[in-house]
Structures are given as structure tokens and as C-alpha cells.
Design a protein around this motif. Sequence first.
Motif, short mmCIF file in Angstrom:
data_model
loop_
_atom_site.label_atom_id
_atom_site.label_comp_id
_atom_site.label_asym_id
_atom_site.label_seq_id
_atom_site.Cartn_x
_atom_site.Cartn_y
_atom_site.Cartn_z
N LEU A 1 -25.29 2.66 49.83
CA LEU A 1 -25.64 1.54 48.95
C LEU A 1 -27.06 1.69 48.42
N ILE A 2 -27.21 1.48 47.11
CA ILE A 2 -28.53 1.44 46.47
C ILE A 2 -28.91 -0.03 46.33
N SER A 3 -29.97 -0.45 47.00
CA SER A 3 -30.30 -1.88 47.02
C SER A 3 -30.98 -2.33 45.73
N THR A 4 -31.77 -1.44 45.10
CA THR A 4 -32.49 -1.81 43.89
C THR A 4 -32.46 -0.67 42.89
N LEU A 5 -32.22 -1.02 41.63
CA LEU A 5 -32.22 -0.05 40.54
C LEU A 5 -33.00 -0.61 39.36
#
Length: 296
Positions: free
Chosen positions: A226-230
Motif C-alpha cells: 500500500l502507498i499511503s501518500t501520493l
Amino acid sequence: MQRYIEKVKTLLEALPYIREFYGKTIVVKYGGSAMVEEDLKRSFAQDIILMKYVGMRPVVVHGGGPRIGEFLKRLGKESRFVHGIRVTDEETMDVVEMVLVGKVNKEIVSLINSAGGRAVGLSGKDGALIKGRKLDPVKVEREGLPPEIIDLGRAGDVVSISPDIITTLEERGFIPVIAPVGVGEDGQTYNINADTVAGRVAEALKAEKLILLTDVEGVLDQDGRLISTLTTSEARGLVERGVASGGMIPKIRCCLQALDGGVGKAHIIDGRIEHAVLLEILTDAGIGTEIRKDGQ
């Protein structure tokens, strides 16, 4: 006593976020498992009501594709999709409108109201809320066969959103619940993707947040984490490199368009988790992927 102290600490963790989002509009696209499982339906309604009571202005846009498919099956009519878009002939459009506006929308309104909220159901026809247009025919390539041009029928896109009816309801303390059915200049009704409608509604309202409930954790990296912030440029890069694929691509593009249109932040979160909306906006960690503008 310690148990009660921990509860108070949890409330205090939420306090900065409550203060930050007080009086702000938050558009939530409601769909997937959160619309099916009873515990998730109940927790979603509670999340929306709590947001309202602490001073936020939630607006709900809902889907309902599986329910449409079930009803069509009972009628002996097969659902057909092209590039993820439901081919919507005249008969199917009647079913779409009946299920989304007449059944699903009213069930969500009843769910929120029975839990202590004040929700009002809308479709795109109410107050000329959603002006739509017919989607262009699409070309389908098939191995060993000539390309086929397919007319998608009453599948549509958003031309414009007229938010007056939403803001009027918000100002009177109601929670708008919107079915993604639009109307064209010719008076025709169009079946529009709920993510698209949610993004355009958020854009029209200059919402603080757009939240898309899905049946996945959020946006994943090449290793499945999971990428929490983009940032917007990072999100575009994931699409261009093929890291984001399938149904995640239109969700990311929906978020990017909303951000370009003035929405503060966009979130893609796992609606299979109870109280997913509150966990994302009122806790330090969050649970899904937040997309923000470059430099924000």
C-alpha cells in the motif's frame, strides 16, 4: 479507568482533524462491499452521521452495479460490459434508473435516517443536478477478427454539475445522497459511472476531500504494498508505467481531475474495513491512499 482514558485519547487524536474540516464539504463515493455487508452498511451510516454532527458537510454519491446486474438477470437479460462500461440500451436504462434511483438511493437514505441522520435522496434529474451526454462509440480489437465499433447506448459522461440543490440542502442541515443518473440537453437519461460523478460533484463544490470507497486497500506499488501518500505527478507516473492497472486507473484519473478542479485532497480507501471513512480522515495514520497536489 484506564480504558476510559484511552477512549478520551482517541477523541483527542481526532480533535485537530475535526477542527480542520469543520464546515468543509467532503464527497464520499459509496460502493462495493460497503453497500452489501450489513455491518459495513451500518458503520458507513454512522460515519456519515458523525461527520455531520461534528460540523462537516458530507455528500454521498453511490453506485449499484451489482444490484442492476441482479435485476437484469431476473428479467432474463444479460449484462454486457465494454472496457468496463455497461452497455445500456433502452430497456437496461429503465432498469438502471429504477434500481439506482427508486431502490438503492432510497435504501441508503433510509439507512442514514434510521441511524439518526437527515438524508435526502437525489438523482441527476433533480434541479438539473447532473447534465450528461452520450459516450462515443468504442472500438474493440479482437484477435483474428476485424475491429468492431460498439454503441454503448445510454452510457454517459458528465457535461456539467449544477450544485445549487446540494448547497441548499447542506445549508438546511441535510445530507445529500446522489444517484449517478444524468440528463442530456435532449431530455434523454444517461447511466454515468459513480466515480466520475463523485469527482465532478467534488469539483463543482470545491470540496475539501473526495473519498472513493473500494474493495482494495488503496493504490499499491510494484511489490503489492500500500502507498499511503501520493502526489499528482507520482500518481500519473504509476499509471504511465503500468504499476496501476485495471479498475484502479479510472479511479486515479477521477482523483486527478478532481484535484485539478480545485478539490483539496483525494483518497482511495478500503471500504471493507468498518468505519473506513472516519479512520481515514480522523486518525493520524489513515488506512488508504491519499493523493495530493504537487508541492502541497
